[in-house]
Design a protein around this motif. Sequence first.
Motif, PDB file in Angstrom:
ATOM      1  N   SER A 213       1.943   2.785   8.817  1.00 35.56           N
ATOM      2  CA  SER A 213       3.368   3.034   9.036  1.00 35.56           C
ATOM      3  C   SER A 213       3.689   4.021   9.830  1.00 35.56           C
ATOM      4  O   SER A 213       4.991   4.315  10.296  1.00 35.56           O
ATOM      5  CB  SER A 213       3.879   3.305   7.601  1.00 35.56           C
ATOM      6  OG  SER A 213       3.494   4.415   7.175  1.00 35.56           O
ATOM      7  N   THR A 214       2.886   4.671  10.629  1.00 35.81           N
ATOM      8  CA  THR A 214       3.026   5.761  11.534  1.00 35.81           C
ATOM      9  C   THR A 214       3.162   5.167  13.023  1.00 35.81           C
ATOM     10  O   THR A 214       2.333   4.590  13.337  1.00 35.81           O
ATOM     11  CB  THR A 214       1.986   6.849  11.295  1.00 35.81           C
ATOM     12  OG1 THR A 214       2.264   7.324   9.930  1.00 35.81           O
ATOM     13  CG2 THR A 214       2.524   7.982  12.282  1.00 35.81           C
ATOM     14  N   THR A 215       4.049   5.502  13.670  1.00 34.86           N
ATOM     15  CA  THR A 215       3.954   5.288  15.224  1.00 34.86           C
ATOM     16  C   THR A 215       3.513   6.418  15.872  1.00 34.86           C
ATOM     17  O   THR A 215       4.508   7.491  15.741  1.00 34.86           O
ATOM     18  CB  THR A 215       5.427   4.730  15.622  1.00 34.86           C
ATOM     19  OG1 THR A 215       5.930   3.574  14.972  1.00 34.86           O
ATOM     20  CG2 THR A 215       5.224   4.440  17.066  1.00 34.86           C
ATOM     21  N   PHE A 216       2.495   6.510  16.525  1.00 23.80           N
ATOM     22  CA  PHE A 216       1.937   7.928  17.005  1.00 23.80           C
ATOM     23  C   PHE A 216       2.831   7.907  18.553  1.00 23.80           C
ATOM     24  O   PHE A 216       2.814   6.853  19.243  1.00 23.80           O
ATOM     25  CB  PHE A 216       0.514   7.956  17.228  1.00 23.80           C
ATOM     26  CG  PHE A 216      -0.188   7.940  15.825  1.00 23.80           C
ATOM     27  CD1 PHE A 216      -0.155   9.216  15.031  1.00 23.80           C
ATOM     28  CD2 PHE A 216      -0.429   6.861  15.023  1.00 23.80           C
ATOM     29  CE1 PHE A 216      -0.684   9.403  13.805  1.00 23.80           C
ATOM     30  CE2 PHE A 216      -1.041   6.819  13.927  1.00 23.80           C
ATOM     31  CZ  PHE A 216      -1.076   7.894  13.165  1.00 23.80           C
ATOM     32  N   LEU A 217       3.054   8.914  19.080  1.00 26.48           N
ATOM     33  CA  LEU A 217       3.749   9.157  20.233  1.00 26.48           C
ATOM     34  C   LEU A 217       3.080  10.239  21.006  1.00 26.48           C
ATOM     35  O   LEU A 217       2.231  11.215  20.475  1.00 26.48           O
ATOM     36  CB  LEU A 217       5.154   9.646  19.957  1.00 26.48           C
ATOM     37  CG  LEU A 217       6.090   8.834  19.217  1.00 26.48           C
ATOM     38  CD1 LEU A 217       7.287   9.362  19.082  1.00 26.48           C
ATOM     39  CD2 LEU A 217       6.039   7.311  19.904  1.00 26.48           C
TER      40      LEU A 217
END
Length: 580
Positions: free
Chosen positions: A482-486
Motif C-alpha cells: 500500500s506504500t508508494t515509495f518516492l
Amino acid sequence: MAYVSLQSVLDRAGLVSATQVRDWSAAWRKAVEGGGTETQLGFFARESGLGDEAFLQKLAAALNCPFIHLGQVVVEAEVRKKVSTKVAFQFTVIPLKFENGVLQLATHNPFDAAMQAAVQFDARGPVEFALATKAEIEKALKKYYGVGAETLDEMAEDEPMELLLGDDREITGDDQDASVIKFVNQVIWEAYKERATDIHFEPSEDELRIRYRIDGILHQTPLPPQIKRYQAALISRIKVMSGMNIAEKRLPQDGRINVKIKGEEIDIRVSTVPTVWGESVSLRLLTRGKIFFGLDKLGFAPDEDAAVRDIIVKPHGIFLVTGPTGSGKSTTLYAFLSTINSVTKRIITIEEPVEYELKGINQIPVRSDIGLTFAMGLRHILRQDPNVIMVGEIRDLETAEIAIRASLTGHLVFSTLHTNDAPSAFTRLIDMGIEPFLVASSLEAVMAQRLVRCICPHCKVPQKVDRDYLIKCGFPEHEIASTTFLKGIGCEECRQLGYQGRTGIHELLVVNEAIRPLVMNRANASTIAQAARNQGMRTLREDGWRKVKAGVTTIEEVLRVTQTEEHVKSLMGDKESFGR
C-alpha cells in the motif's frame, strides 16, 4: 549590435512589436536611471511574460544561432582559456567549443557591444554566439571557474596582499573594494543562497578546500586552482571580521560576525584551529528568523504532538532531548520555549553558546574561562525565581544533580543528553551517579531525534524498491503493497541532489507507571525500550518509516540516520534494489 538591429530582430521573431520596443525601452531607461541593473534584453523578456528561456529560444531562432542548455554541455579546460576569467564573469559569458579556428560562446545578451569587443579581443579570432539563460551561465561559471574566480584576477593585482590586512583594524571606507574582502563576502553569500549551515576553510599541503554543509551533508564547492596562494590573506580577513587577533596563529580562537543579507540578520560563529598546513576556519551560520519553528513544523505525528504539548506545560519535571551533534536538539528546545513563552512565566536558559536570542527569555552564556559553567549558572538560576529552566546540555554529575533538584522543587527543566536513543538516557544518568529513584521521580519524558533530508518537491518521482530489501531493512511487510515509495531525481532547485530541506524523526518515551519501576530497579535500556513500545512508543526507525509512507523522505535517508555505518553499507551495497 546596433539598437535598430535589436528592434528588427525582435519584430522579426514576433517577440516585441515596434510600439512595445519604444515603450519598454523608455521604461527600461527610467529603471536604469533609478539604479536598476537589468539589461534591456532582460527587461524585454520579463515584460513579454514568456520568461527568459522561452524568450531566448525564439530570439535564437530569429538570429539563426543555437540555444544551449548548459547542464548538458561539457566545457574543456583549454577552451575556457580562450576568454579571460575577468571578461567571462563581467559579461556573464562562457566559451563552449573551439573548432576550425572559431570560438563558440554562450551569452544571454548578444546585443551588448562592449561584450562583443571584449571577447573578440580575448579570442583573437572569429567568435560565434549561442544563447543561454543568464542563470544557467552563472551556474556554469561557478562550476568551471570556481566560486570567486573573478576576484582572484583582481587579487593578483593587489600586491602585496599582506598590506591589505597587515594591521589589527576593521577594514572600512575605501577598503571595501579590496578583492580579498569581495571574495570572502562572495563565499558567505553563496553559502547563504545554498542554505548552508556551516562553511569550512580547510588547508592542506597543495590546496585550500572550502566545503559547505547543506542539509547535514558536506559538499565541496568548486574553487579556482590558484586559491592556495591567497590562503593567508583570506583567513586573516575572516579573523579581522570576527574580532580575532590576526597575529596569533598558534592557538585556537573563537569569534563572531554579524551580517545582513537581503534584510535578514545572520549571526556567524567563527572558530579557528592551527593545523600542519595553516589555520582551519569553521563558520556556523545562524539565521535568526528561521529558528522559531512552531511545534507543527518539527515533524511530530499527531499523537506525539499532543503528548509533547501536555508535557511542556507541566509545572515541574525534566524533559530531555537526546541525539548526536547536529540532530536538531537545540532547535527543538527553542521551539518548546517559544511555544510556552508568556508574560506569566519566567524562563531562564544557560547555553554554550547562546545560539539564538529569544525575546522575553533570560539567556545566560557559559563562560568556562571565568568559572561560569553549566553547574554554577544553574545553581544561581535557582535563586532567580524561574518557572522554566533550559540547560544546554547535561554533561556531568553536578549539573545533573542540580537539574534534578530543580525539577523536584517545582521547576520545569529542559535539557539535552548525548545518547543514541531515548531509553538509554536513564542508564546514562544512573551511570553518572544519580540515584535511580531520583531519575524515576524527576523525568517526565525523553525524546530521541534525528534529522532526515526531505525529498525535493520539484523532482519527486515514484521509486521502485525490491520487496526483499524492504523486509531486510525492517519496513513493515504488511504495508509494502500500500506504500508508494518516492525519490528525487535531481533538478536545478535541489542542486541535482534530489533532496531539499530537512525534518525530524522522533522517539518519544513518556515516563509513566509502567516505566518508573524499571528505572528504579536499574533495568537495562533494552528492557525499558520494550516496555515503552508496549505502551505505544515508536522507535526512530518506525517514525522514519511513517515519513517514508507519507512521501516526505526516502528509505536511504532513514537508514543513514538510524543504522550503524557498517550496517548501512551492507544494506545499501545492492544498488539494484533501488530503481536507479
